[in-house]
Structures are given as C-alpha cells and as structure tokens.
Design a protein around this motif. Structure first.
Motif, PDB file in Angstrom:
ATOM      1  N   TRP A 247     -18.682  38.193 -30.957  1.00 21.81           N
ATOM      2  CA  TRP A 247     -17.591  37.978 -32.166  1.00 21.81           C
ATOM      3  C   TRP A 247     -17.924  36.289 -32.159  1.00 21.81           C
ATOM      4  O   TRP A 247     -17.781  36.171 -33.517  1.00 21.81           O
ATOM      5  N   ARG A 248     -17.545  36.594 -31.145  1.00 17.78           N
ATOM      6  CA  ARG A 248     -17.987  34.284 -31.447  1.00 17.78           C
ATOM      7  C   ARG A 248     -19.053  33.468 -32.337  1.00 17.78           C
ATOM      8  O   ARG A 248     -19.551  33.103 -33.304  1.00 17.78           O
ATOM      9  N   ALA A 249     -20.507  34.703 -31.729  1.00 15.68           N
ATOM     10  CA  ALA A 249     -21.851  34.649 -32.411  1.00 15.68           C
ATOM     11  C   ALA A 249     -21.197  35.025 -33.512  1.00 15.68           C
ATOM     12  O   ALA A 249     -21.923  34.073 -34.733  1.00 15.68           O
ATOM     13  N   VAL A 250     -20.868  36.030 -34.149  1.00 16.27           N
ATOM     14  CA  VAL A 250     -21.123  36.281 -35.797  1.00 16.27           C
ATOM     15  C   VAL A 250     -20.192  35.465 -36.869  1.00 16.27           C
ATOM     16  O   VAL A 250     -20.482  34.352 -37.750  1.00 16.27           O
ATOM     17  N   GLN A 257     -24.346  28.095 -38.512  1.00 11.62           N
ATOM     18  CA  GLN A 257     -24.790  27.317 -37.317  1.00 11.62           C
ATOM     19  C   GLN A 257     -25.561  28.623 -36.401  1.00 11.62           C
ATOM     20  O   GLN A 257     -24.953  29.338 -35.518  1.00 11.62           O
ATOM     21  N   PHE A 258     -26.461  28.766 -37.434  1.00  7.20           N
ATOM     22  CA  PHE A 258     -27.667  29.682 -36.501  1.00  7.20           C
ATOM     23  C   PHE A 258     -28.182  29.576 -34.885  1.00  7.20           C
ATOM     24  O   PHE A 258     -28.756  30.381 -34.039  1.00  7.20           O
ATOM     25  N   GLU A 259     -28.701  28.473 -34.553  1.00  8.43           N
ATOM     26  CA  GLU A 259     -28.703  27.752 -33.367  1.00  8.43           C
ATOM     27  C   GLU A 259     -27.779  28.265 -32.362  1.00  8.43           C
ATOM     28  O   GLU A 259     -27.861  28.907 -31.425  1.00  8.43           O
ATOM     29  N   TRP A 264     -25.085  32.213 -28.426  1.00 16.74           N
ATOM     30  CA  TRP A 264     -24.004  33.915 -27.947  1.00 16.74           C
ATOM     31  C   TRP A 264     -24.409  34.469 -27.951  1.00 16.74           C
ATOM     32  O   TRP A 264     -23.399  35.340 -27.167  1.00 16.74           O
ATOM     33  N   ALA A 265     -24.953  35.033 -28.608  1.00 14.73           N
ATOM     34  CA  ALA A 265     -25.353  36.598 -29.422  1.00 14.73           C
ATOM     35  C   ALA A 265     -26.014  36.355 -27.893  1.00 14.73           C
ATOM     36  O   ALA A 265     -26.540  37.787 -27.175  1.00 14.73           O
TER      37      ALA A 265
END
Length: 829
Positions: A247-250, A257-259, A264-265
C-alpha cells in the motif's frame, strides 16, 4: 507461559508471542515424534498451543510451518478441540491469499466452536469470516458477520476483542463508501485500544492511511503507512509488513512517483511470494507494470503480461483492485491497437460497493475516453461523467482538507479533458474544462464544525498552548513540550473535522458565457491561465469574444515566480544593506520583466485599458501580479477560479459595522488602526493590548469591512491552522469557516497570509483562501513579508480611497503605483 503467548499475540507482539509459545511447548515436553495421549489435560493444552502457534507463524510469513503445526496437533486432538483446528486452517488459508478456499473451513468450524468453544474463538470466527467476505467483495455479508462478532464480544465482556471487531466493522463501512462513519469508529476504537491494549493502537495507522488515500491526501497517507510498516517489522509480523509495503507503493504510484512506487512494490512482491501469498504478490507485480505504463516504459508484450495476471486473479476469486486491473488490461490493449479486446474488458462499469469503488469508476471512465479517442470519437462525455462522480463524492465530506484532497483523484480525467478542449477551436470549452480542475472546494458551503462547542473548547486549549510557547521563547526557555501539545490539539481538531459529514450539496456551475457576460458588464477582462503540453495559455473573457492565447513555457514561469517570491521576502527585511538591496531589486526586475513579456504582452491588446482579474495556474499561484511593470497602477484582482470570481462579484455583501483591530509587536499598529477606524463611523476598534481572538471572530461576523493589523503565520503543512496572532492568542484560518455572515471586505495589513498551499488536486488552502471560502468577497493581503512602516502607510492611504468610493482593486492600484515593490494583492472580486 501459554497464556502469556496468547496475550502477546492478541496484542500484535508477534515475535515475543512466538518465544512464549515455544517456551510453553518446551515446558510441556512436546515432541512431534512422541505425541501425547488423546483426551489428557496435557494433550489438550498442547493442541491449544499448537493452534495459536500456527496463526502466529503465518503472521511471521511462515504459513507452511503454520500448516505443519496444525498437522502435528490433528492426530491427538480431542473432538472438543476440533473446531479450533478447523478455524485455524481457515485462518491460515485466508491470510495466505486464499480467501475462497478458507470459507468451507470456517463453515466447518462453526458448529464445533458453537458447542465446545472457546467462546473467544467462536466470536473470532465471525470477525475473520467477515474479513474473507470483504476480500471477496461481498462487503454487506462481511459487515453482518463482523457485527455479530461485536455483539458476541459485548456479551462476553471482552473489551479488547470487541475493539478489534469494531475496527474490522469500520473497515467495512469504509468499503461501503461511509468514510466519515468509518473514521468516527476508528476514533472510538483508538480510545478503546488506549484504555485496554495500547500496543494495538499502531494497527490503526493502516486504516487511517486507507482513508487518507481515498481522499487524495497522499503525503499524510505516507506518514501512516510508514509508521505501520515500522510497527509490523519491529513486532515480527512479516505478513502485515509486506501488505503495508504494497500500500505504500500504491500511494507513491497515485502521487506519480513511479520509481519509488516500483521500489516499494518490488520489495512487497518478493516478500509476498516468499510467504506464498500469490494474489497480493500479483497485485504488487501489476503495480510495477502500471507504473511502467503510465511513464510510457511498457514493452511489446505488456498487454499480454497484464492480461495473464488479471486472469490469474479472477481465477482465484480475488476482488481487491480487480476492477482496476481489468481497466489497466483494457488500456494496454487500447495502446497496442486491439480495440475489440479493450471493449470486451470495458463492457460494464464497476458497480458493486467494494474496495476503492470510486477509483475503479474513475479509471473505467478514463479508459472509455481513451477508447473513444482511439476510434476517432468524442472522449469528453466519459471524462465529464467521471468528474461528476467526483463532485458527488466530494460533498460527502465536511472536512475542507478532505474536500480539497478529493480533487487529486480526478487529475488524470481533468487533464485529459483540458488537453482535448485546449487543442480544439472553442475557448469556451477550454474555460469549462479549466474550471473542472480548480477551486472545487469553494462550491461547497462550509459545515462550520469550528463553531461546535467541543471544538471551541479544544481551540481554547490550543490558544493557551501557543501562548505558553510565546512566553517560554520570550524567557529564553525550551518550548518543545508545548509545541508537542499544540500538535496534539491540532490533530484532535482535524480528527473531529474529518469525521463530520458533508452538506451533500454545492453551487451550480457557471457557464463560460455567463462569466464572459459579467466581465463585459463590469468592463473587466478575466484571464484564466492553464497549462497544456508544458506551456501556459490563457482564456480571455470580457472583450468582444472569448479568446484563447498562447503564453510562455510553464516551467520558465514557475521558476521566475519562485525567484520573485525569494526576492520579495528579502526586500521585506529592514536590515538589508544598501548594496544587497540594489542587487535584489535588479533580480526582482529581471523576473517581473520575464513574466510581463511571457504573460502580459500576449494579452495586452485584448485587455486594452480595462481592469484585470487573473486566475493563475497553480504553479504561479504566489506571483504578486501588481509588481509587473505594465500592471502598476492598473486595477487588478486575483481569483482562485472564474466561477469563484463570478460568485464573489455577485454575492450580497455584509453591511454591519467595520472592525479595526491590531495585534502585538507592531511598530505603528496603534496609530494605524486609529486612523483607519476614523474613516468608518461606528466601527469596532480593538487595540493590540485588548485583542482577543474570540471577540475579533464575533466582530468579523457581519462586518462590512475588517482591517486586521497583526503578525501571522502561514503553515504550509497544516494550512487550516495558519493564523493571525493577537494578545489573547491566535485566530486560526479554520475558525473563519464557522462565520454565519463573513465580512464583505478584509484587509490583512501586516503579514504574508496571502500565501497559500496548493494541494495535489490544484486546490488552494490558507488564511486568505479560508476567508474566500467562508464567503468574503474581497481580501487584500500580502504575498511577502512587509515592513511595518510601509504596511501602515499604504493601508491608511488605501482605506481613505475605499471610504471615498474606490473599489478595493482601484484603491490598491492607486496606492501601489509609486511603491513598485510592495507585495499586496487584491483577492476575490
């Protein structure tokens, strides 16, 4: 020792619980090669230890070892303990990403647990099965199951278990779109956790983060997810830590902030695969792919990859983010030219009220617009429909912070619509789409929660804490303790505000033609700036016709604006050496000349000698436009949107006695307010030493004019607590939203509270913005620090002209003409 391990596990202390459970097994002489005799007290206790240990191992990210623990217990388990074994098998299956498989085991466990107990696990079955239904998208079933658990725990007198069940119930309300109700329940759960099990309060971070993500408050959601990740890691709960990392990646992805999102993902995906949680690992992998898609880095087989992962999730009966995954698969097919396959995947819009329903619907409308465009059809109807959904969602919230954040959810739709309209031949269409992405909060009437008795009491304590900070600083003491208290009280108010329901209504939209007509009637040109493909352009209203004009590069304008702001702040100091002042003034002139050439020159012929209203692009919201050389002496107003200007200009204005007040520590405030008050017979005059924010707030209500000569603070990270400082404490921007009849015309003469924070969704928040939102038609305030003498001199002259009949814009233009570097701006209308 077993009781200790069980207690620690219930409180989320996974690693400590594991140690206690292992110690219990050792004390019981447990040996899987030499199991105990079925039915003995020792055998039953070992079974209980092993079944609790099984779930604990799963939380550690070791579900296979958890299943092994159950397998050891099963041969010698008493029939009375069979329900526990079945329940824990179901629980591990669910926590491992197999919710549909878990249902049959929960169903099998129910009659055994109902007959033999333990009671806490019987009630827990309803909590856990509610979570399964939630994961499968059957939220109503999940809510009913969880409410059954709350009732059972209430009868048992188990406050910790009851609070955990209420926590789960709130998550269901959240999924059903009842965000404010969910937040109110989270707050109640937090109180229960603090009283009965403080360790569990940390588990609310993820829940609050979900709510903040759902209203576009990404930076605040990051704070909560980061705290959740740290708590899960330190407790040894690898499973929940990995899900929090996802969820941090989401959040990073939604914030473009794609990078960072990919990093995170990837971390979450690797951990989830190791734990055997394939569906969540698939979602993490899809998030990486979505980042590649949105940053145009997808490969030739991208559409096939996404489709395979989408099919894999569907085959497992997975609901979480499934609709968004289908939309991504469809968008990938559109980009690859396979329009028939894309149409098949977009056949019906998402309808069920499950996770992130609004986000799924917005994504679906974006994909349908892209499909229409690929077919040479008009995409704008789909984009409008998506933004209409957002309008309906926004008015559900009473919190201005939430209302503003919601706009971030529609950025892609609004940007696509604006780009399409801007490339067309209709300035009216471009203006319409520009209005869809700015100042939406100003269309919603404030709910006035700052007037509630509870909030007034907390605001009183907040003022006292801030006064203690001032006193300690004056005495050379450390104010850290009171600063922490201030943050706690502000957060208490924000939490209360976020749980307030919205008005569920908003002002009707004003058409470009109506706006153009009012501008013509007032002999004014309205300049609405917007960005398309990296360049600023403007839609001009008020001349012979609506017109669209190309301006300068957006980033060049933004950089000139940033430098101009820094120069202006430097000039606000009385201690600047002469040589350095000359250098700053030369820099300021270069930047104002650059903005004049790039923005004013292309529109000057259209404007002619008329008054001007600027609606600036969000990246140049802080530019003090009267400083541009061609605009000196010209009446000029800055508005947050064209519609906001129209409403401010046509609003019935308050006509009560003027208010003239001063705050402490201003050199000429006493003389300034006396001279200003004399210009308005019957005015309320409040000198600095008697200035009480409560009295000032009451006097603001219904005032025709309010002149406030007080220092203030703009809080970019907590904008509704931007404030003016008076002798008895601060007056916060948040409080202005509780006014019944806001003043018609406000002057803030001695601070930089014209500054604002522009949110991710292009909404403007701050002290001046709060006054405009409350219903004030005109605010004169500064975008930079102002020397006290200059402020007093200018504002006395300004009020003389207003009292003689000049409009605020005319008066400010006249007093500023021979003061070329003053930072005052007229906002509103």
């Amino acid at each position: 020792m077993f009781s200790r391990g069980q207690r620690l596990d219930r409180r989320g202390r996974t690693a400590e619980a594991s140690e206690a459970l292992e110690a219990a097994l050792e004390l019981l002489d447990w040996d899987p090669e030499n199991p105990p005799v079925t039915g003995t007290a020792r055998a039953r206790l070992i079974v209980r230890v092993l079944v609790v240990r099984a779930a604990n191992l799963t939380s550690q990210g070791k579900p296979n070892e958890g299943f092994q623990s159950l397998a050891w217990a099963e041969p010698f388990a008493d029939a009375r303990d069979r329900g526990m074994l079945l329940h824990q098998r179901a629980l591990i299956l669910w926590l491992s990403g197999r919710p549909r498989d878990s249902l049959q085991w929960f169903d099998a466990a129910e009659p055994y647990l109902e007959e033999h107990g333990p009671d806490w696990m019987y009630a827990g079955l309803f909590v856990n099965r509610g979570g399964v239904w939630r994961d499968l998208g059957e939220v109503e079933k999940g809510l009913q199951s969880t409410q059954n658990a709350v009732e059972l725990y209430t009868k048992m007198g188990s406050p910790v278990h009851r609070a955990k069940a209420m926590h789960q119930e709130a998550l269901h309300w959240f999924d059903l779109g009842e965000v404010t109700r969910a937040l109110q329940t989270f707050d109640e759960v937090r109180t229960q956790y603090r009283e009965h099990s403080p360790e569990l309060e940390g588990y609310l971070h993820g829940s609050y983060a979900d709510a903040l993500l759902s209203v576009g408050l990404y930076s605040q959601a990051v704070e909560h997810w980061s705290a959740e990740i740290e708590i899960m890691r330190s407790s040894g709960n690898r499973r929940d830590a990995a899900i929090a990392e996802f969820w941090r990646a989401v959040v990073a992805f939604e914030d473009n902030q794609f990078e960072l999102a990919g990093a995170w993902a990837k971390q979450a995906m690797d951990s989830l695969y190791q734990q055997g949680n394939e569906p969540m690992a698939f979602l993490a992998q899809l998030l990486i792919l979505q980042g590649q898609f949105d940053s145009n880095r997808e490969g030739s087989d991208f559409a096939d990859k996404v489709s395979r992962l989408c099919d894999a999730l569907e085959s497992r009966g997975w609901a979480l983010r499934l609709a968004q995954t289908r939309v991504l698969a469809a968008r990938a097919r559109i980009r690859s030219g396979d329009l028939e396959e894309a149409e098949a995947r977009l056949h019906l819009p998402p309808e069920s009220k499950v996770y992130e329903t609004l986000a799924e619907s917005l994504a679906w409308h974006l994909a349908k617009a892209e499909l229409a465009e690929a077919r040479g059809e008009d995409p704008l109807p789909y984009l409008r429909q998506g933004l209409d959904l957002l309008d309906t969602y926004r008015v559900e919230f009473g919190s201005v912070e939430f209302q503003a954040g919601v706009s971030a959810l529609g950025i892609k739709l609004a940007s696509k619509g604006l780009g399409r309209a801007g490339r067309g031949n209709s300035p009216g269409d471009t203006l319409e789409w520009a209005e869809r992405s700015r100042a939406q909060v100003l269309r919603i009437p404030p709910v006035k929660s700052s007037a509630d008795s509870h909030v007034r009491e907390v605001l009183g304590r907040l003022r006292q804490a801030r006064q203690q900070i001032w006193a300690q600083r004056a005495a050379g003491e450390d104010p850290t303790g009171f600063q922490s208290r201030v943050r706690e009280l502000e957060e208490e108010i924000r939490t209360y505000d976020r749980g307030r329901p919205g008005p569920r209504r908003q002002e009707e939209r004003i058409t470009p033609e109506v706006i153009h007509g009012l501008a013509q009637e007032r002999e004014t040109v309205l300049v609405t700036m917007l960005g398309i493909a990296g360049r600023l352009c403007a839609v001009l209203a008020g001349g012979d016709e609506l017109r669209q004009v190309q301006l300068m590069d957006t980033e060049e304008a933004a950089e000139a604006g940033r430098r101009l702001g820094a120069d202006l702040d430097a000039l606000g100091s009385n201690r600047l050496p002469d040589m350095l002042r000359l250098s700053v003034e030369r820099s300021l002139k270069r930047n104002t000349d650059a903005l004049a050439a790039g923005i004013w020159d292309p529109i000057s012929d259209y404007v002619g000698d008329r008054q001007v209203v600027f609606v600036p692009h969000s990246q140049i919201a802080w530019v003090p436009w009267p400083l541009l050389p061609p605009l000196r002496g010209r009446p000029l107003t800055v508005a947050p949107s064209a519609e906001a200007w129209w409403r401010a200009a046509t609003r019935t204005r308050a006509s009560g006695p003027a208010l003239v007040a001063a705050g402490p520590a201003l050199n000429r405030a006493g003389a300034e307010i006396v001279e200003v008050a004399e210009l308005y017979p019957g005015s309320n005059l409040i000198p600095a030493e008697k200035s009480d924010p409560e009295v000032i707030l009451q006097s603001l209500d219904g005032a025709s004019v309010a002149h406030l000569a007080a220092h203030g603070n703009h809080e970019p990270e907590n904008v509704l607590f931007s404030r003016l400082n008076f002798a008895q404490g601060p007056l916060n921007a948040y409080e202005l939203l509780g006014l019944d009849q806001p003043p018609a015309h406000v002057v803030l003469s001695s601070c930089d509270l014209g500054r604002s924070t522009v949110t991710v969704g292009h909404e403007t928040l701050g002290f001046t913005a709060a006054l405009l939102h409350a219903g004030t038609s005109t605010v004169v305030s500064s975008l930079g620090r102002v020397p006290d003498d200059l402020a007093a001199e200018m504002m006395i002259d300004y009020h003389r002209r207003c009292a003689a009949g000049a409009t605020p814009a005319e008066a400010l233009a006249a007093v500023g003409e021979n003061r070329p570097w003053h930072p005052f701006v007229c906002f509103g209308a």
